[in-house]
Design a protein around this motif. Sequence first.
Motif, PDB file in Angstrom:
ATOM      1  N   GLN A  87      -0.492   3.301  11.590  1.00 55.20           N
ATOM      2  CA  GLN A  87      -1.665   4.125  11.314  1.00 55.20           C
ATOM      3  C   GLN A  87      -1.626   4.795   9.946  1.00 55.20           C
ATOM      4  O   GLN A  87      -2.650   5.275   9.475  1.00 55.20           O
ATOM      5  N   LYS A  88      -0.468   4.816   9.298  1.00 59.69           N
ATOM      6  CA  LYS A  88      -0.405   5.350   7.934  1.00 59.69           C
ATOM      7  C   LYS A  88      -1.376   4.612   7.024  1.00 59.69           C
ATOM      8  O   LYS A  88      -1.966   5.210   6.127  1.00 59.69           O
ATOM      9  N   TYR A  89      -1.517   3.305   7.235  1.00 58.15           N
ATOM     10  CA  TYR A  89      -2.427   2.535   6.377  1.00 58.15           C
ATOM     11  C   TYR A  89      -3.558   1.860   7.148  1.00 58.15           C
ATOM     12  O   TYR A  89      -4.498   1.349   6.532  1.00 58.15           O
ATOM     13  N   ALA A  90      -3.487   1.840   8.495  1.00 57.06           N
ATOM     14  CA  ALA A  90      -4.543   1.235   9.316  1.00 57.06           C
ATOM     15  C   ALA A  90      -4.878   2.187  10.459  1.00 57.06           C
ATOM     16  O   ALA A  90      -4.495   1.956  11.613  1.00 57.06           O
ATOM     17  N   THR A 106      -6.191   2.310   4.521  1.00 56.01           N
ATOM     18  CA  THR A 106      -6.159   3.602   3.843  1.00 56.01           C
ATOM     19  C   THR A 106      -4.908   3.705   2.982  1.00 56.01           C
ATOM     20  O   THR A 106      -3.802   3.388   3.434  1.00 56.01           O
ATOM     21  N   GLY A 107      -5.076   4.154   1.734  1.00 55.50           N
ATOM     22  CA  GLY A 107      -3.933   4.345   0.850  1.00 55.50           C
ATOM     23  C   GLY A 107      -4.350   4.981  -0.449  1.00 55.50           C
ATOM     24  O   GLY A 107      -5.540   5.046  -0.773  1.00 55.50           O
ATOM     25  N   VAL A 149       0.825  -1.211   0.000  1.00 57.11           N
ATOM     26  CA  VAL A 149       0.000   0.000   0.000  1.00 57.11           C
ATOM     27  C   VAL A 149       0.860   1.262   0.000  1.00 57.11           C
ATOM     28  O   VAL A 149       1.723   1.441   0.869  1.00 57.11           O
ATOM     29  N   ALA A 150       0.595   2.146  -0.957  1.00 53.40           N
ATOM     30  CA  ALA A 150       1.247   3.461  -1.021  1.00 53.40           C
ATOM     31  C   ALA A 150       0.353   4.489  -0.353  1.00 53.40           C
ATOM     32  O   ALA A 150      -0.845   4.572  -0.663  1.00 53.40           O
ATOM     33  N   THR A 151       0.933   5.281   0.562  1.00 52.83           N
ATOM     34  CA  THR A 151       0.132   6.254   1.310  1.00 52.83           C
ATOM     35  C   THR A 151       0.474   7.704   0.965  1.00 52.83           C
ATOM     36  O   THR A 151      -0.121   8.620   1.511  1.00 52.83           O
ATOM     37  N   ASN A 152       1.457   7.930   0.073  1.00 53.48           N
ATOM     38  CA  ASN A 152       1.777   9.287  -0.366  1.00 53.48           C
ATOM     39  C   ASN A 152       2.362   9.229  -1.778  1.00 53.48           C
ATOM     40  O   ASN A 152       2.545   8.146  -2.347  1.00 53.48           O
ATOM     41  N   ASP A 153       2.650  10.403  -2.336  1.00 49.26           N
ATOM     42  CA  ASP A 153       3.098  10.466  -3.733  1.00 49.26           C
ATOM     43  C   ASP A 153       4.449   9.780  -3.943  1.00 49.26           C
ATOM     44  O   ASP A 153       4.658   9.104  -4.957  1.00 49.26           O
ATOM     45  N   GLN A 154       5.386   9.972  -3.004  1.00 53.92           N
ATOM     46  CA  GLN A 154       6.694   9.328  -3.145  1.00 53.92           C
ATOM     47  C   GLN A 154       6.558   7.808  -3.143  1.00 53.92           C
ATOM     48  O   GLN A 154       7.188   7.109  -3.947  1.00 53.92           O
ATOM     49  N   GLU A 155       5.730   7.289  -2.243  1.00 48.52           N
ATOM     50  CA  GLU A 155       5.521   5.848  -2.192  1.00 48.52           C
ATOM     51  C   GLU A 155       4.833   5.348  -3.457  1.00 48.52           C
ATOM     52  O   GLU A 155       5.112   4.232  -3.924  1.00 48.52           O
TER      53      GLU A 155
END
Length: 401
Positions: free
Chosen positions: A328-331, A134-135, A94-100
């Motif tokens: 928490q970035k993705y959960a 979330t991603g 899962v990517a949570t931002n543009d860089q990822e």
Amino acid sequence: MNKSDVIIIGAGIVGASVAYQLSQRYPGLKVTVIEKESEPAKHQTGRNSGVIHAGVYYEPGSLKATFCREGLKATIAFCQDHGLPFLQCGKLIVATNDQEEQRLHALFQRSQENQLTTRLLSQSQLRALEPNITGQSAIHVEETGITDYQAITRAMLDSVVSNGGSVAYQQEVTDLYEDETCVKVNTQHHTFQANWLINCAGLHCDRLAKIMGVNTDIKIVPFRGEYYQLPSRYNDIVKHLIYPVPDPQMPFLGVHLTRMIDGSVTVGPNAVLALAREGYSKADYSFKDALETLTFPGFWKLASTHAKSGFGEMRDSLFKKGYLARVQKYAPDIQLDDLLPYPSGVRAQAVSAQGKLIHDFVFHDTPRSLHVGNAPSPAATSAIPIGKEIISRLADRLDVA
């Protein structure tokens, strides 16, 4: 004196795989496995997340990529043949931002080059598959699964014994000797003799190789991976394994959510320097192990190169809120009180004298021995093809009818 055709040091899954395949391929061969613990799979094998990896991350054509792809199929086949548990639940990166997201697209291309069944998911497609995650986007890796590697290891060793081999527990190696006729292994209790020796000692493989006169600049630097378990009410929080997008400069895959084969869900691992090769808690310390690491020039070169990420790992190990923030970035629904204690593991990370992390498999040999100098994650997934490779390297030397 205990005499065998082949001695294998280490009853983790790699050593068990070698012994199992030798006993299957050469039924007349007398195989002895020597293990310092009272039971098999006590260290890296028994303290990982149980994932059957598909090989998304690895350089196409490398042994790591090849072994992983072959190992996934072989592990599932072994489980089916022996009635052992496994589940191909799939995995989401899962990517949570543009860089990822940029890294994610590069990973997707690599997964295609590695001939995996993967697809890119949009934010809405991710949400439909995993409402609690979330991603911005994700890769769905269909082949990834979970199993019980301790059970696999025990089944392999049971087969070895059934075929006339033996497993000697509580036999910590104190010295090794080799001449033109045989190898001898001294433990605190016995002397074992064989025509050939295979070193699958994991966290201690470099030390045994050194005793046998192997000349290498690679040293094992131990990194502790700390896990947490979620309360049982979260057992259905995800249907897949959930992974972050990893830092391409590091061999660690980041803190992830793992569905375990028993139905529970774990969070982890991080990666912090351990001051003991079997340092499973923050308080564990070995003067010998710490001195060996801290006087190794390669460690300090590695530390200077990765100082920022290293301090970040240490900070989040000491302060659970930092660890939680990664999750928490993705959960986002997971809270601090949800991170319950769970056993840690230690990764045997091979590092060169130049401070480079060794990412692929390394083998060393002497006239009568072969040493697995580096068996990086996912060695558990890859154990069967690793064993096959080791046997192929010795096949022309094995003195069998």
